[in-house]
Design a protein around this motif. Structure first.
Motif, mmCIF file in Angstrom:
data_model
loop_
_atom_site.group_PDB
_atom_site.id
_atom_site.type_symbol
_atom_site.label_atom_id
_atom_site.label_comp_id
_atom_site.label_asym_id
_atom_site.label_seq_id
_atom_site.Cartn_x
_atom_site.Cartn_y
_atom_site.Cartn_z
ATOM 1 N N ARG A 187 -41.239 -64.850 70.783
ATOM 2 C CA ARG A 187 -41.646 -65.486 69.530
ATOM 3 C C ARG A 187 -41.187 -64.668 68.336
ATOM 4 N NH1 ARG A 187 -44.257 -65.419 64.582
ATOM 5 N NH2 ARG A 187 -45.688 -63.852 65.404
ATOM 6 N N ARG A 188 -41.353 -63.370 68.402
ATOM 7 C CA ARG A 188 -40.984 -62.527 67.260
ATOM 8 C C ARG A 188 -39.470 -62.417 67.099
ATOM 9 N NH1 ARG A 188 -45.760 -57.851 67.022
ATOM 10 N NH2 ARG A 188 -47.469 -59.389 66.918
ATOM 11 N N ASP A 189 -38.750 -62.472 68.196
ATOM 12 C CA ASP A 189 -37.292 -62.500 68.097
ATOM 13 C C ASP A 189 -36.840 -63.789 67.408
ATOM 14 O OD1 ASP A 189 -34.546 -63.433 69.285
ATOM 15 O OD2 ASP A 189 -34.572 -61.265 69.553
ATOM 16 N N LEU A 190 -37.417 -64.913 67.827
ATOM 17 C CA LEU A 190 -37.081 -66.195 67.204
ATOM 18 C C LEU A 190 -37.499 -66.212 65.735
ATOM 19 C CD1 LEU A 190 -38.246 -68.517 70.112
ATOM 20 C CD2 LEU A 190 -35.878 -68.127 69.411
ATOM 21 N N HIS A 191 -38.652 -65.609 65.453
ATOM 22 C CA HIS A 191 -39.120 -65.575 64.071
ATOM 23 C C HIS A 191 -38.154 -64.805 63.175
ATOM 24 C CE1 HIS A 191 -42.371 -65.906 61.039
ATOM 25 N NE2 HIS A 191 -41.825 -64.788 60.569
ATOM 26 N N ALA A 192 -37.589 -63.744 63.697
ATOM 27 C CA ALA A 192 -36.673 -62.916 62.908
ATOM 28 C C ALA A 192 -35.318 -63.575 62.690
ATOM 29 C CB ALA A 192 -36.489 -61.559 63.583
ATOM 30 N N HIS A 193 -35.026 -64.614 63.473
ATOM 31 C CA HIS A 193 -33.713 -65.262 63.388
ATOM 32 C C HIS A 193 -33.875 -66.781 63.225
ATOM 33 C CE1 HIS A 193 -33.094 -61.449 65.582
ATOM 34 N NE2 HIS A 193 -31.987 -61.385 64.860
ATOM 35 N N PRO A 194 -34.468 -67.216 62.123
ATOM 36 C CA PRO A 194 -34.731 -68.650 61.930
ATOM 37 C C PRO A 194 -33.450 -69.425 61.630
ATOM 38 C CG PRO A 194 -35.274 -67.443 59.936
ATOM 39 C CD PRO A 194 -34.910 -66.411 60.968
ATOM 40 N N GLU A 195 -33.437 -70.673 62.090
ATOM 41 C CA GLU A 195 -32.291 -71.540 61.837
ATOM 42 C C GLU A 195 -32.787 -72.926 61.451
ATOM 43 O OE1 GLU A 195 -28.871 -70.091 64.871
ATOM 44 O OE2 GLU A 195 -30.749 -70.661 65.828
ATOM 45 N N ALA A 211 -36.297 -73.998 54.932
ATOM 46 C CA ALA A 211 -35.519 -73.349 53.875
ATOM 47 C C ALA A 211 -36.481 -72.699 52.879
ATOM 48 C CB ALA A 211 -34.619 -74.362 53.193
ATOM 49 N N MET A 212 -37.035 -71.563 53.274
ATOM 50 C CA MET A 212 -37.995 -70.833 52.456
ATOM 51 C C MET A 212 -37.735 -69.339 52.594
ATOM 52 S SD MET A 212 -41.503 -72.904 53.451
ATOM 53 C CE MET A 212 -42.506 -71.893 52.366
ATOM 54 N N THR A 213 -38.196 -68.588 51.621
ATOM 55 C CA THR A 213 -38.074 -67.131 51.666
ATOM 56 C C THR A 213 -39.394 -66.536 52.127
ATOM 57 O OG1 THR A 213 -36.431 -67.078 49.898
ATOM 58 C CG2 THR A 213 -37.645 -65.037 50.317
ATOM 59 N N GLU A 214 -39.372 -65.795 53.213
ATOM 60 C CA GLU A 214 -40.586 -65.252 53.815
ATOM 61 C C GLU A 214 -41.189 -64.129 52.979
ATOM 62 O OE1 GLU A 214 -42.223 -63.517 58.093
ATOM 63 O OE2 GLU A 214 -40.268 -64.502 57.954
ATOM 64 N N ARG A 215 -42.517 -64.104 52.937
ATOM 65 C CA ARG A 215 -43.237 -63.061 52.203
ATOM 66 C C ARG A 215 -44.346 -62.435 53.047
ATOM 67 N NH1 ARG A 215 -43.990 -66.061 46.283
ATOM 68 N NH2 ARG A 215 -41.766 -66.291 45.829
ATOM 69 N N THR A 216 -44.233 -62.507 54.360
ATOM 70 C CA THR A 216 -45.294 -61.953 55.202
ATOM 71 C C THR A 216 -45.276 -60.437 55.254
ATOM 72 O OG1 THR A 216 -43.937 -62.005 57.199
ATOM 73 C CG2 THR A 216 -45.200 -64.007 56.673
ATOM 74 N N GLY A 217 -44.111 -59.838 55.102
ATOM 75 C CA GLY A 217 -44.000 -58.393 55.242
ATOM 76 C C GLY A 217 -44.098 -57.917 56.673
ATOM 77 N N ALA A 218 -44.043 -58.842 57.636
ATOM 78 C CA ALA A 218 -44.140 -58.475 59.050
ATOM 79 C C ALA A 218 -42.899 -57.687 59.477
ATOM 80 C CB ALA A 218 -44.271 -59.727 59.910
ATOM 81 N N PRO A 219 -43.042 -56.767 60.436
ATOM 82 C CA PRO A 219 -41.876 -56.012 60.905
ATOM 83 C C PRO A 219 -40.821 -56.896 61.558
ATOM 84 C CG PRO A 219 -43.816 -55.581 62.274
ATOM 85 C CD PRO A 219 -44.292 -56.327 61.079
ATOM 86 N N TYR A 220 -41.210 -58.072 61.980
ATOM 87 C CA TYR A 220 -40.275 -59.016 62.599
ATOM 88 C C TYR A 220 -39.959 -60.170 61.644
ATOM 89 C CZ TYR A 220 -44.945 -60.871 63.434
ATOM 90 O OH TYR A 220 -46.240 -61.282 63.269
ATOM 91 N N ALA A 221 -40.124 -59.940 60.346
ATOM 92 C CA ALA A 221 -39.894 -61.001 59.357
ATOM 93 C C ALA A 221 -38.455 -61.495 59.415
ATOM 94 C CB ALA A 221 -40.212 -60.492 57.956
ATOM 95 N N SER A 222 -38.239 -62.642 58.832
ATOM 96 C CA SER A 222 -36.921 -63.261 58.833
ATOM 97 C C SER A 222 -35.835 -62.319 58.335
ATOM 98 C CB SER A 222 -36.940 -64.520 57.951
ATOM 99 O OG SER A 222 -35.639 -65.028 57.772
ATOM 100 N N THR A 223 -34.751 -62.282 59.056
ATOM 101 C CA THR A 223 -33.586 -61.495 58.648
ATOM 102 C C THR A 223 -32.545 -62.369 57.946
ATOM 103 O OG1 THR A 223 -32.531 -61.864 60.807
ATOM 104 C CG2 THR A 223 -33.900 -59.879 60.563
#
Length: 394
Positions: free
Chosen positions: A18-26, A84-96
Motif C-alpha cells: 500500500r505504501r509503495d503504491l501510495h508513493a507512486h500514484p498514477e 490530480a492533487m498535491t499531497e500534504r500528509t507529510g508521511a514518509p511514503y508520501a507521493s513522489t
C-alpha cells in the motif's frame, strides 16, 4: 485457521504494498507502474493474469478446487487510480509525483485485493468455482469501469455476481456497512449557455442582458430540490462553474454567460426530474428576459444500487469477518461511483469499510491530508475472502 488470522499475518506485506503504491500514484489510464506491480504480485502467488484490459486494467483468475462451487464465478473489484492533487500528509511514503496523490484510498483497495488474492491462491480448497480479481483503472471520473465493460470484461471473465468495497473515514475501524439498496448517487454534468446582446453597461436598454437571466437562473435552480423533489427522496443540484465577460472590461454587459454544474440523485425518477427541470427553468427565464438559453445535460454515471441477494451475501460475509460490527445498512452518500455500471451489467453489491477517524482533521476523501488507515487492511482483505466463501464455499 480462520481467514482473519491468515490475513493478519499478511498485514505487514499489504502495508508495504500500500505504501509503495501510495508513493507512486498514477492517474486514470496512466496506471502503468501500478498495473505492472499488481500483475507481478499476482504471478508471484501463481495466479493467472490478464493485462491491458481497457489499457491498464488487470484481471487475475483463481479457480477453486472444492466441490460444490460448480461453474459459478464471481468478481471482486478494486480501483487503482489516483487524483490530480498535491499531497500534504507529510508521511514518509508520501507521493513522489508532483501534483498526484492517492487521496481516496485506492492504494488501500488495491493492496487489500492483492492480500485476498494471496489467501485465495493458497486456499483453493476452501471454495469451488472461479474468482476473478478485477483491478480497475480510472475510477475517478475517467470512465474506467465503462471502458473495461466495453473491452469485454464480463464476456472474457463471465461472473454471476460482482462485489466492490470502499474505505470510509469516520466509520469506526473494524466496522463493515452493507447498504440494503442505494449506496451512492448518480453523477451527471449539466450546462446552460445564455446568449443575449452585449452592450455598454451604461446603456443596458440597448441590449438584452444574459447576465441577469443567468443570475436568476442560479437562484431558481435551487428550488428544484427544495420544492419539487419528494422530501423523503434525495437530490442535489450545484453550480460549479460560471463564466462571463472580460475581467478588463467591467463596463460591458457580456453577450454570453456559461454556467456548469453537477446533478445527483438516488433514483431514476429524481434523476429524470432534475434533467427536465434544469432545462425548463433555463428556457423559461431566458424567455422572460428576451435572451436565449441552450441547456445540455450529460448522463455520466447511474446510482450505485445494491442487489438484495448479493447485499445479503455481503452482510453474511461481513458478520463472519467482524461479528457484531457488521451493519446491515448505511445512509446513501451523494458522491458517484462507476462501479454502478458493473452493477447494471451484473448482480452485485458494494460495501463500506470503516477506517476510523482520520489522523488529520481534514483527512477525508479528496483532501490533500487524506491517508488510508493501514490498520484496516487485514479486515478488508479478510472480508473479500469471506465473500468468496459465502458465495462459493458450499
Amino acid at each position: 485457521m480462520p481467514i482473519e488470522s491468515d490475513l493478519a499475518e499478511l498485514a505487514p506485506a499489504m502495508t508495504v504494498w500500500r505504501r509503495d503504491l501510495h508513493a507512486h500514484p498514477e492517474l486514470g489510464f496512466e496506471e502503468v507502474r501500478t498495473a505492472a506491480f499488481v500483475a507481478r504480485e499476482l504471478r508471484a502467488a501463481e495466479i493467472e493474469v490478464a493485462e491491458g484490459i481497457a489499457r491498464t486494467g488487470v484481471v487475475g483468475t483463481v479457480r477453486g478446487t472444492r466441490s460444490g462451487g460448480g461453474n459459478r464465478a464471481i468478481g471482486l473489484r478494486a480501483d487503482m487510480d489516483a487524483l490530480a492533487m498535491t499531497e500534504r500528509t507529510g508521511a514518509p511514503y508520501a507521493s513522489t509525483i508532483p501534483g498526484r496523490m492517492h487521496a481516496c484510498g485506492h492504494d488501500g483497495h488495491t493492496a487489500m485485493l492483492l492480500g485476498a488474492a494471496r489467501w485465495l491462491a493458497a486456499h483453493r480448497d476452501r471454495f469451488g468455482g472461479t474468482v476473478y480479481l478485477i483491478f480497475q483503472p480510472a475510477e475517478e471520473s475517467r470512465g474506467g469501469a465503462g471502458a473495461m465493460l466495453a473491452d469485454g470484461l464480463f464476456d472474457r471473465f463471465p461472473v454471476d455476481a460482482v462485489y466492490g468495497l470502499h474505505n470510509l473515514p469516520g466509520l469506526p475501524l473494524g466496522t463493515i456497512a452493507v447498504p440494503k439498496r442505494a449506496v451512492l448517487a448518480s453523477s451527471d454534468t449539466w450546462q446552460v449557455t445564455f446568449r443575449g446582446r452585449g452592450v455598454h453597461g451604461a446603456r443596458p436598454h440597448l441590449g438584452t442582458d444574459a447576465t441577469l437571466a443567468a443570475a436568476q437562473f442560479v437562484t431558481a435552480l435551487h428550488t428544484i430540490v427544495s420544492r419539487e423533489v419528494d422530501p423523503m427522496e434525495s437530490g442535489v443540484v450545484s453550480v460549479g462553474h460560471l463564466a462571463a465577460g472580460d475581467y478588463e472590461a467591467p463596463n460591458v454587459i457580456p453577450a454570453e454567460v456559461l454556467i456548469r454544474g453537477t446533478a445527483r440523485a438516488l433514483t431514476a425518477a429524481v434523476r429524470d426530474l432534475l434533467e427536465r427541470r434544469i432545462a425548463a427553468i433555463a428556457s423559461g427565464i431566458a424567455a422572460t428576459h428576451g435572451v436565449s438559453a441552450e441547456p445540455a445535460y450529460q448522463r455520466r454515471l447511474p446510482p450505485t444500487v445494491n442487489h438484495p441477494a448479493q447485499a445479503a451475501t455481503m452482510l453474511r460475509a461481513a458478520a463472519a469477518t467482524v461479528g457484531d460490527e457488521a451493519r446491515d445498512d448505511h445512509p446513501p452518500i451523494t458522491a458517484g461511483e462507476d462501479f454502478a455500471l458493473m452493477l447494471e451489467a451484473r448482480p452485485g453489491a458494494y460495501a463500506w469499510l470503516g477506517t476510523g477517524e482520520p489522523a488529520h482533521p481534514e483527512g477525508v476523501h479528496h483532501n490533500p491530508h487524506f491517508d488510508f488507515n493501514d490498520a484496516a487492511l487485514a479486515t478488508g482483505a479478510a472480508f473479500l475472502c469471506s465473500i468468496v466463501e459465502a458465495e462459493l464455499g458450499a
